[in-house]
Design an enzyme around this catalytic site. Sequence first.
Site: not given
Length: 218
Positions: A46-48, A88, A128
């Site tokens: 997950s990009e967070n 990330s 993202g």
Amino acid sequence: MALTREQMAQRVARELKDGYYVNLGIGIPTLVANHVPEGIDVMLQSENGLLGMGPFPDEAQLDADMINAGKQTVTARRGAAIFSSAESFAMIRGGHVDLTVLGAFEVDVRGNIASWMIPGKLVKGMGGAMDLVAGAENIIVTMTHASKDGESKLLEHCSLPLTGCGCIRKVLTDLGYLTIEDGSFILHEHAPGVSIEEIVEKTAGRLRISPAVREMTF
């Protein structure tokens, strides 16, 4: 019948391979976490800032502080790592993601994708998506084949602001699975009960039918 959201996630999950690092975008792609095939080990990102995302939690597992990039509560599998969003995105931009699954508003025959805004409508930001389409070689777009108004989302030319150019090769819609090759969509699988004629009618961009086209199974 068109595929449900869960069936779309199931079909995308078949593209996962053992050892893959996989980014799941907001919407239908997040459901893939619930359908990872048995016997393979993948790390969902997950990009967070979470690597090792698990399935969605039940009530006993619910932790309001454990969320994905879409603000949905998630679980973390054994061996997961939590880090800053800067790290990330370094993983994404460095090409260390093996597969990215994204939603979209439109895709066209040149592999262009429009996924982040509709002019005149309020948007929270790019997110993202632009980094993901630039940093990943293997991308699957999953979306409905047509809008609520019946307008095709598989076009000759995208009409909305682009997220990326020439980067999409695979599209899974609620009607079928297609690739993009040589300026055309190529239909490889159609949803159970959905005719090829219906898919042709609802595809605005150039479309070819694979000689080996088959019905999708579940």
